[in-house]
Design a protein around this motif. Structure first.
Motif, PDB file in Angstrom:
ATOM      1  N   UNK A   1       0.847  -1.268   0.116  1.00 35.99           N
ATOM      2  CA  UNK A   1      -0.015   0.100  -0.008  1.00 35.99           C
ATOM      3  C   UNK A   1       0.770   1.266  -0.120  1.00 35.99           C
ATOM      4  N   UNK A   2       2.017   1.234   0.880  1.00 38.99           N
ATOM      5  CA  UNK A   2       2.832   2.463   1.046  1.00 38.99           C
ATOM      6  C   UNK A   2       3.520   2.833  -0.598  1.00 38.99           C
ATOM      7  N   UNK A   3       3.653   1.721  -1.222  1.00 36.00           N
ATOM      8  CA  UNK A   3       4.628   2.090  -2.657  1.00 36.00           C
ATOM      9  C   UNK A   3       3.490   2.178  -3.734  1.00 36.00           C
ATOM     10  N   UNK A   4       2.328   1.829  -3.340  1.00 36.75           N
ATOM     11  CA  UNK A   4       1.185   1.911  -4.434  1.00 36.75           C
ATOM     12  C   UNK A   4       0.168   3.174  -4.398  1.00 36.75           C
ATOM     13  N   UNK A   5       0.634   4.146  -3.422  1.00 38.16           N
ATOM     14  CA  UNK A   5      -0.085   5.336  -2.978  1.00 38.16           C
ATOM     15  C   UNK A   5      -0.538   6.058  -4.299  1.00 38.16           C
ATOM     16  N   UNK A   6       0.182   6.048  -5.321  1.00 36.61           N
ATOM     17  CA  UNK A   6       0.082   6.761  -6.696  1.00 36.61           C
ATOM     18  C   UNK A   6      -1.032   6.066  -7.383  1.00 36.61           C
ATOM     19  N   UNK A   7      -1.017   4.717  -7.397  1.00 36.10           N
ATOM     20  CA  UNK A   7      -2.201   4.097  -8.182  1.00 36.10           C
ATOM     21  C   UNK A   7      -3.276   3.895  -7.478  1.00 36.10           C
ATOM     22  N   UNK A   8      -3.486   4.120  -6.055  1.00 38.87           N
ATOM     23  CA  UNK A   8      -4.568   4.094  -5.161  1.00 38.87           C
ATOM     24  C   UNK A   8      -5.327   5.333  -5.531  1.00 38.87           C
ATOM     25  N   UNK A   9      -4.304   6.434  -5.436  1.00 39.90           N
ATOM     26  CA  UNK A   9      -4.946   7.806  -5.476  1.00 39.90           C
ATOM     27  C   UNK A   9      -5.579   7.856  -6.826  1.00 39.90           C
ATOM     28  N   UNK A  10      -4.873   7.296  -8.205  1.00 36.74           N
ATOM     29  CA  UNK A  10      -5.569   7.598  -9.313  1.00 36.74           C
ATOM     30  C   UNK A  10      -6.984   6.875  -9.483  1.00 36.74           C
ATOM     31  N   UNK A  11      -7.007   5.753  -8.868  1.00 37.52           N
ATOM     32  CA  UNK A  11      -8.262   4.752  -9.165  1.00 37.52           C
ATOM     33  C   UNK A  11      -9.126   4.983  -8.191  1.00 37.52           C
ATOM     34  N   UNK A  12      -9.044   5.343  -7.136  1.00 42.96           N
ATOM     35  CA  UNK A  12      -9.880   5.621  -5.748  1.00 42.96           C
ATOM     36  C   UNK A  12     -10.450   7.019  -5.411  1.00 42.96           C
ATOM     37  N   UNK A  13      -9.175   7.802  -5.634  1.00 49.48           N
ATOM     38  CA  UNK A  13      -9.323   9.312  -5.065  1.00 49.48           C
ATOM     39  C   UNK A  13      -9.027  10.024  -6.351  1.00 49.48           C
ATOM     40  N   UNK A  14      -9.631  10.101  -7.711  1.00 48.32           N
ATOM     41  CA  UNK A  14      -9.303  10.904  -8.738  1.00 48.32           C
ATOM     42  C   UNK A  14      -9.614  12.625  -8.710  1.00 48.32           C
ATOM     43  N   UNK A  15      -9.389  13.149  -7.514  1.00 47.47           N
ATOM     44  CA  UNK A  15      -9.662  14.348  -7.501  1.00 47.47           C
ATOM     45  C   UNK A  15      -8.357  15.247  -6.853  1.00 47.47           C
ATOM     46  N   UNK A  16      -8.451  16.550  -6.818  1.00 47.65           N
ATOM     47  CA  UNK A  16      -7.485  17.180  -6.341  1.00 47.65           C
ATOM     48  C   UNK A  16      -7.188  16.918  -4.751  1.00 47.65           C
ATOM     49  N   UNK A  17      -6.002  16.550  -4.206  1.00 46.76           N
ATOM     50  CA  UNK A  17      -5.769  16.132  -2.818  1.00 46.76           C
ATOM     51  C   UNK A  17      -6.042  14.575  -2.635  1.00 46.76           C
ATOM     52  N   UNK A  18      -5.929  13.835  -3.948  1.00 48.69           N
ATOM     53  CA  UNK A  18      -5.978  12.399  -3.828  1.00 48.69           C
ATOM     54  C   UNK A  18      -4.730  11.657  -2.929  1.00 48.69           C
ATOM     55  N   UNK A  19      -3.822  12.133  -2.941  1.00 47.93           N
ATOM     56  CA  UNK A  19      -2.708  11.574  -2.306  1.00 47.93           C
ATOM     57  C   UNK A  19      -3.029  11.757  -0.781  1.00 47.93           C
ATOM     58  N   UNK A  20      -3.310  12.693  -0.428  1.00 46.25           N
ATOM     59  CA  UNK A  20      -3.710  13.080   0.920  1.00 46.25           C
ATOM     60  C   UNK A  20      -5.007  11.941   1.314  1.00 46.25           C
ATOM     61  N   UNK A  21      -5.844  11.834   0.708  1.00 47.49           N
ATOM     62  CA  UNK A  21      -6.862  11.050   0.980  1.00 47.49           C
ATOM     63  C   UNK A  21      -6.423   9.566   1.017  1.00 47.49           C
ATOM     64  N   UNK A  22      -5.589   9.151   0.088  1.00 45.78           N
ATOM     65  CA  UNK A  22      -5.135   7.656   0.080  1.00 45.78           C
ATOM     66  C   UNK A  22      -4.282   7.609   1.192  1.00 45.78           C
ATOM     67  N   UNK A  23      -3.422   8.639   1.820  1.00 42.71           N
ATOM     68  CA  UNK A  23      -2.699   8.447   2.929  1.00 42.71           C
ATOM     69  C   UNK A  23      -3.621   8.449   4.023  1.00 42.71           C
ATOM     70  N   UNK A  24      -4.738   8.964   4.038  1.00 44.00           N
ATOM     71  CA  UNK A  24      -5.792   9.068   5.048  1.00 44.00           C
ATOM     72  C   UNK A  24      -6.173   7.650   5.296  1.00 44.00           C
ATOM     73  N   UNK A  25      -6.796   7.028   4.112  1.00 43.15           N
ATOM     74  CA  UNK A  25      -7.203   5.684   4.197  1.00 43.15           C
ATOM     75  C   UNK A  25      -6.213   4.813   4.902  1.00 43.15           C
ATOM     76  N   UNK A  26      -5.009   5.040   4.467  1.00 43.54           N
ATOM     77  CA  UNK A  26      -3.879   4.308   5.313  1.00 43.54           C
ATOM     78  C   UNK A  26      -3.914   4.308   6.665  1.00 43.54           C
ATOM     79  N   UNK A  27      -4.273   5.802   7.104  1.00 39.82           N
ATOM     80  CA  UNK A  27      -4.198   6.085   8.510  1.00 39.82           C
ATOM     81  C   UNK A  27      -5.372   5.746   9.253  1.00 39.82           C
TER      82      UNK A  27
END
Length: 472
Positions: A62-88
């Motif tokens: 999950x840590x190294x797939x954040x870019x892909x997770x962001x693109x496919x599940x949070x395709x909006x501005x701030x998607x990286x933070x949302x993907x990391x938020x899901x991790x948290x």
């Protein structure tokens, strides 16, 4: 090793017992002087490490797939933070898992809980790999991702504490540091395997195929890994310490969070301080670092994975030696040395990582090696802070609450502060602050190297004479 009776001491009993005091002269567990006994210890070590590897394989992927997770599940501005938020978010569920699995592990046994949690963990990881994307089902996609991450967090709340307790209670007293370090070898192995699989897929498939479907493959590999771990654990008996509790009628039948805190608030508080230091460093280095190197230092994705992978392999090579050293000199000196080293060198090493790719490798590797004395001794240190009848619950609740607040949030805190302030060295400052908390906790940390984990009294290395013998 017989207790030193030259100056008789009475161990403080934490709970009343209906039987005579534990006879420490009567050995329990596998006889390590025989091939069969050594083989059983190796099987217990492998079963614990394999489960831990499966757990942390998911976190590594999950840590190294954040870019892909962001693109496919949070395709909006701030998607990286949302993907990391899901991790948290998965970490916020871990204390609930600890509250459920911990008392069950003290009542039903370590083995049964571990067999169930590894299946839950690996199955939920597998299902992430087959989820539909936001483009396919809209908001349902991130909702399902969040639900699966919560299942992972719930199962992890019992997995890690249970595996550490299982390994600590199986290991001979004088080799607990060495054998327990292989549990963390499995932790690093899971991270490294997740990183390596993702790197190989990126190189072999290319960016387009990787973004389309290749990112799913590592998540799907978790299921066969989990089934192997489940098989290994089911082939073992429960720990000798727990079996002795059952025979003596001292198994904890009824426990609550209130009674746990009331009886053991002091070791819980000390352990929380140590876990804060441990996990801010852990999740900054092993979970947030790929995002940091790619997004903040603008390293190529493959180059950033190489930095992480080389550092993790170096850490794996050293960890058994650190565990063995703790059996000889104690756990506290290693913790103090690690915390001081990280406090002094975190800032210059983070600065170094921003200079070039080779210096990024060097800086990350040094940080990882400085962290190893803490990581290598988790299994030997934390379970020994609680008596056997509440060990699983005490470890699981304390570890998971502190990890949820300070570990799982490390990535999103680091990313959020950097985005808001532009201060690229903030992760180093955050680690330094955590190390100060850890150093304060070591002031009250008991030295348990060589102590027996049997019975319902608090383990005490000085009552065994083992450290004195080792010094002599």
């Amino acid at each position: 090793m017989q207790p030193d009776n030259s100056q008789p001491k009475t161990k403080p009993k934490i709970a009343s017992s209906t039987t005579d005091p534990v006879d420490f002269d009567h050995a329990i567990g596998p006889d390590t002087s025989t091939p069969d006994g050594r083989r059983e210890i190796r099987r217990a070590t492998a079963a614990s490490a394999m489960g831990n590897m499966t757990e942390w394989f998911d976190y590594g992927v999950y840590a190294v797939a954040v870019t892909y997770i962001s693109f496919h599940f949070f395709p909006t501005e701030g998607g990286t933070l949302m993907a990391l938020g899901t991790f948290a978010l998965s970490f916020l569920v871990r204390p609930i898992g600890g509250l459920v699995w911990g008392p069950l592990g003290d009542k039903l046994g370590r083995k049964h809980v571990l067999a169930l949690t590894i299946v839950m963990m690996s199955l939920s990881t597998f299902l992430i790999g087959v989820l539909p994307t936001f483009e396919q089902v809209g908001i349902l996609a991130p909702v399902l991702l969040v639900l699966l991450r919560m299942v992972q967090g719930f199962s992890t709340g019992g997995e890690y504490g249970g595996a550490a307790t299982f390994m600590a209670e199986y290991a001979p007293d004088k080799k607990r540091g060495f054998l327990g370090s292989f549990l963390e070898f499995g932790t690093l192995g899971g991270f490294a395997l997740g990183t390596a699989v993702m790197l190989l897929l990126q190189v072999g498939l290319g960016d387009e195929a990787m973004m389309a479907w290749g990112w799913r493959v590592p998540f799907m590999l978790a299921l066969p890994m989990g089934l192997i771990g489940w098989y290994l654990r089911n082939k073992l008996e429960d720990t000798p310490v727990f079996q002795e509790l059952e025979e003596r009628g001292e198994v904890q039948q009824h426990s609550s969070l209130a009674s746990l805190i009331r009886g053991y608030w002091r070791p819980m508080l000390v352990m929380s301080g140590l876990v804060i230091a441990l996990n801010v460093v852990n999740y900054t280095l092993l979970s947030y670092m790929p995002t940091y190197l790619e997004g903040q230092l603008e390293l190529d994705p493959q180059a950033s994975l190489m930095v992480i992978l080389i550092g993790e392999v170096a850490m794996m090579a050293v960890i058994p030696f650190a565990g063995s050293l703790s059996d000889k000199v104690g756990r506290k000196p290693l913790w103090i040395g690690s915390l001081v080293g990280l406090f002094v060198l975190a800032l210059p090493l983070f600065w170094l990582m921003g200079r070039s790719f080779p210096l990024a490798i060097l800086g990350f590797a040094i940080l990882g090696l400085l962290y190893i004395p803490q990581l290598a001794t988790i299994t030997a240190t934390f379970p020994a802070m609680f008596p056997s009848h509440v060990r699983f619950a005490g470890f699981a609740v304390t570890y998971n609450v502190a990890t949820a607040i300070f570990g799982g949030t490390a990535a999103i805190v680091n990313e959020g502060v950097i985005d808001a302030s532009g201060f690229l060295l903030f992760p180093a400052v955050y680690m330094m602050a955590a190390c100060l908390i850890g150093l304060l906790a070591t002031r009250y940390m008991p030295e348990t190297a060589g102590a027996s984990l049997r019975g319902t009294a608090v383990p005490d290395a000085h009552d065994t004479g083992i450290l004195a013998d080792a010094d002599a």
